[in-house]
Design a protein around this motif. Structure first.
Motif, PDB file in Angstrom:
ATOM      1  N   UNK A 352      -4.453   7.423  -6.021  1.00  0.00           N
ATOM      2  CA  UNK A 352      -3.512   6.473  -5.458  1.00  0.00           C
ATOM      3  C   UNK A 352      -3.569   6.386  -3.918  1.00  0.00           C
ATOM      4  N   UNK A 353      -3.606   7.614  -3.454  1.00  0.00           N
ATOM      5  CA  UNK A 353      -3.528   7.793  -2.074  1.00  0.00           C
ATOM      6  C   UNK A 353      -4.704   6.741  -1.433  1.00  0.00           C
ATOM      7  N   UNK A 354      -5.894   7.071  -2.062  1.00  0.00           N
ATOM      8  CA  UNK A 354      -7.352   6.674  -1.466  1.00  0.00           C
ATOM      9  C   UNK A 354      -7.268   4.950  -1.750  1.00  0.00           C
ATOM     10  N   UNK A 355      -6.787   4.545  -2.759  1.00  0.00           N
ATOM     11  CA  UNK A 355      -6.638   3.237  -2.998  1.00  0.00           C
ATOM     12  C   UNK A 355      -5.489   2.695  -2.032  1.00  0.00           C
ATOM     13  N   UNK A 356      -4.541   3.383  -1.537  1.00  0.00           N
ATOM     14  CA  UNK A 356      -3.680   2.668  -0.541  1.00  0.00           C
ATOM     15  C   UNK A 356      -4.381   2.571   0.662  1.00  0.00           C
ATOM     16  N   UNK A 357      -5.119   3.424   0.955  1.00  0.00           N
ATOM     17  CA  UNK A 357      -5.946   3.234   2.269  1.00  0.00           C
ATOM     18  C   UNK A 357      -6.958   2.013   2.144  1.00  0.00           C
ATOM     19  N   UNK A 358      -7.183   1.489   1.162  1.00  0.00           N
ATOM     20  CA  UNK A 358      -7.847   0.292   0.908  1.00  0.00           C
ATOM     21  C   UNK A 358      -7.214  -0.794   0.859  1.00  0.00           C
ATOM     22  N   UNK A 359      -5.803  -0.699   0.820  1.00  0.00           N
ATOM     23  CA  UNK A 359      -5.141  -2.030   1.076  1.00  0.00           C
ATOM     24  C   UNK A 359      -4.621  -2.468  -0.465  1.00  0.00           C
ATOM     25  N   UNK A 360      -4.816  -1.293  -1.571  1.00  0.00           N
ATOM     26  CA  UNK A 360      -4.463  -1.662  -2.985  1.00  0.00           C
ATOM     27  C   UNK A 360      -3.337  -0.997  -3.484  1.00  0.00           C
ATOM     28  N   UNK A 361      -2.267  -1.677  -3.853  1.00  0.00           N
ATOM     29  CA  UNK A 361      -1.194  -1.061  -4.221  1.00  0.00           C
ATOM     30  C   UNK A 361      -1.304  -0.765  -5.908  1.00  0.00           C
ATOM     31  N   UNK A 362      -0.866   0.408  -6.223  1.00  0.00           N
ATOM     32  CA  UNK A 362      -1.041   0.927  -7.434  1.00  0.00           C
ATOM     33  C   UNK A 362       0.244   1.971  -7.568  1.00  0.00           C
ATOM     34  N   UNK A 363       0.871   2.245  -9.033  1.00  0.00           N
ATOM     35  CA  UNK A 363       1.753   3.128  -9.098  1.00  0.00           C
ATOM     36  C   UNK A 363       1.165   4.301  -9.557  1.00  0.00           C
ATOM     37  N   UNK A 397     -11.916  -5.330  -6.285  1.00  0.00           N
ATOM     38  CA  UNK A 397     -11.512  -4.251  -5.256  1.00  0.00           C
ATOM     39  C   UNK A 397     -11.026  -3.176  -5.792  1.00  0.00           C
ATOM     40  N   UNK A 398     -10.305  -3.386  -7.009  1.00  0.00           N
ATOM     41  CA  UNK A 398      -9.713  -1.943  -7.627  1.00  0.00           C
ATOM     42  C   UNK A 398     -10.936  -1.351  -8.339  1.00  0.00           C
ATOM     43  N   UNK A 399     -11.595  -1.823  -8.960  1.00  0.00           N
ATOM     44  CA  UNK A 399     -12.840  -1.121  -9.773  1.00  0.00           C
ATOM     45  C   UNK A 399     -13.770  -0.200  -8.753  1.00  0.00           C
ATOM     46  N   UNK A 400     -13.933  -1.169  -7.359  1.00  0.00           N
ATOM     47  CA  UNK A 400     -14.725  -0.579  -6.511  1.00  0.00           C
ATOM     48  C   UNK A 400     -13.859   0.546  -5.893  1.00  0.00           C
ATOM     49  N   UNK A 401     -12.627   0.425  -5.335  1.00  0.00           N
ATOM     50  CA  UNK A 401     -11.723   1.489  -5.060  1.00  0.00           C
ATOM     51  C   UNK A 401     -11.550   2.759  -5.846  1.00  0.00           C
TER      52      UNK A 401
END
Lengths: 410, 147
Positions: A352-363, A397-401
């Protein structure tokens, strides 16, 4: 027919100002709609207009503004009645949200109808807000909480449900759609089964109303609860639908202004429905904004929303399951657009932290579902929850992230 | 043992070499992976700091020369990497130093978000707990002086 021709995503995205934001140098990919969705300009404008031009207290003043505010607030209630196809406006109560709605029923119904040894039946996939209020009233009344188990694929165990219903069951309280698993429960059949024993049913509809048309009369549900902020409306406002004959029998649990007919130091008589349960000055702007959100969703059309979100879910499931070590949590055949997963050798927080750095918001985390996490023996999941304004490009983008996170973490 | 200001400045210097977040996180992840394992016996509920997102185990003991020795672990690797940095600064310092430590390096290397209470990864409580150990050991020393 291609769904995209029915709803024009690029134009819909323009309705949501926040989706233009950049986060950490990337365009925001907002995939945390299950926690809270975003608002269209129509909702934001309705709230702004109310405060700029229409505000006064409701149900009280004889003056022009109070009359106008009351009319606007009651029009919103009517809009929400239509939204869930309730029979009467006075069965639609404004609350602070799903949690508040469930607490109201647990307290008012529980105080009147629960005796020692009685049972409340919930399920193993409930949000904490549909567990704790019942636990509290059960403790007070000496009643027992019973739990319908969840199968490995994230569906409720139907046989166990039928067996758990008995002559001591006073209420079934369950979620319509699971916030973590995405499972859409077969609530209509489950309600019918409970009604055979004259047991009322409360549904937590927080995760259902953003995604599908809900008809409380068709479901024949006794209580239906949902929140404004998950259905593209304001925070701090929600709805409790209750069948009139139940609401009439239940005493209010909050006293104050608006909920009374006459007050003397010896005796207070309560106001009629719905005001009996609406003590104090309500969240007027919130109610009006929520009415606007309901209007927006109905204009878009739930057939279109469901078809497009289903397409998103299938696309995301196919894309994400290509990641090595991916474990989907919740694989029921009938699912809302929610994807909960884990990846071997990684912790959800790190991904989740790394996705956040890529601008992707997940829970990430337990999603207020600790007992369910225990059931699956996991610390939590990564959850992507979609709305009709999400795109396949965001899923790419999510899958790549996720791939990138896994490479970094393993 | 080096002064905690010097150690923190050293960390800030190291992080200044990274031009983008990716390199920084790769470094933190490496730190997390190389943090010495905590004694499994120390992974008990008493040492557990429960966050909503990730969990932290922290153990503290007095060394013979009166310093405090910390060992810690987490189930999340980024949390563990940040723990490694905190330990590098506060391990084997005196109880006084730990109790009064100002941890300015966190902000300077752009990791403040990890120590915000809303992150609920256990790190905020861990720092608090480390300082409490400092205070407790300090009190113990003070008490013994009067024996």
């Amino acid at each position: 027919m291609n769904v995209r021709t029915m709803i024009d995503i690029e134009n819909i995205r323009k309705d949501f100002p926040i989706l233009k934001r950049e986060v950490n140098g990337y365009p925001l990919a907002y995939l945390d709609n299950g926690a809270s969705a975003q608002r269209p300009a129509a909702v934001i404008d309705a709230i702004g207009h109310y405060y700029r031009m229409e505000h006064a207290n409701v149900h009280r003043g004889v003056h022009f503004l109070s009359q106008e505010a009351t009319r606007r607030y009651e029009e919103a209630r009517e809009q929400l009645r239509v939204f869930i196809n309730a029979a009467h406006d006075h069965e639609v109560l404004f609350t602070k949200g799903t949690t508040d709605s469930i607490n109201l029923v647990a307290n008012c119904f529980g105080r009147k109808f629960l005796a020692p040894g009685d049972e409340i039946l919930i399920t193993a996939m409930e949000h904490h807000s549909n567990i704790v209020p019942w636990q509290m009233i059960c403790e007070e009344k000496g009643a027992l909480l019973k739990v319908v188990p969840v199968a490995d694929n994230g569906e409720l165990e139907a046989d166990a449900y039928a067996q758990l219903l008995n002559s001591r069951t006073r209420m079934v309280a369950m979620t319509h759609v699971s916030n973590t698993l995405g499972t859409i429960n077969p609530v209509k059949a489950m309600i019918a089964l409970a009604h055979e024993r004259n047991i009322p049913v409360l549904l937590d509809g927080a995760q259902a109303v953003p995604h599908m048309a809900v008809d409380v009369q068709d479901l024949d549900v006794d209580f239906y609860t949902f929140s404004g902020h998950k259905m593209f409306g304001p925070t701090g406002v929600g709805i409790l639908y209750g069948k009139e004959h139940w609401l009439r029998q239940m005493p209010p649990y909050q006293g104050g202004g608006n909920m009374i007919k006459t007050v003397s130091f010896e005796k207070t008589t309560y106001n009629t429905l719905p005001h009996k349960f609406e003590a104090g000055t309500p969240h007027i702007a919130g109610g009006i904004g929520l009415g606007e959100a309901a209007r927006y969703l109905m204009q878009l059309g739930f057939d279109n929303i469901r078809a497009y979100e289903h397409e998103l879910l299938e696309y995301a499931t196919e894309k994400l399951t290509k990641t090595e070590g991916m474990r989907l949590i919740g694989t029921a055949p009938n699912k809302a657009a929610v994807l909960s997963f884990l990846i071997d050798g990684t912790h959800p927080y790190d991904v989740g932290m790394i996705l956040d750095k890529l601008g992707i918001a997940v829970r990430t985390g337990h999603h207020c579902n600790q007992p369910l996490m225990d059931r699956f023996g996991i610390p939590g999941t990564i959850r992507a929850s979609f709305a009709f304004y999400n795109t396949k490009a965001e899923i790419d983008r999510l899958a790549a992230g996720v791939e990138r996170a896994v490479t970094m973490l393993q | 043992m080096a002064d905690i200001k010097d150690i923190q400045n050293e960390i800030i210097d190291e992080f200044s070499l990274f031009s983008e977040w990716m390199e920084k996180y790769e470094y933190i992840i490496d730190l997390g992976k190389s943090l010495p394992m905590i004694d499994p016996k120390a992974k008990v509920d008493n040492n557990l700091i429960k966050g909503c997102q990730s969990q932290v185990w922290l153990q503290a003991e007095r060394t013979e020369n009166g310093k405090v020795h910390f060992t810690a672990d987490s189930d999340a690797i980024i949390t563990k990497g940040i723990i490694a940095l905190l330990i590098r600064v506060l391990d084997r310092q005196t109880p006084e130093t730990i109790a009064h430590a100002e941890l300015f390096f966190i902000e300077a290397i752009g990791l403040r978000e990890h120590l915000s209470p809303t992150r609920s990864n256990g790190l905020v409580s861990m720092v608090k707990q480390m300082k409490l150990y400092g205070i407790a050991f300090q009190a113990q020393t003070g008490w013994k002086k009067h024996l």
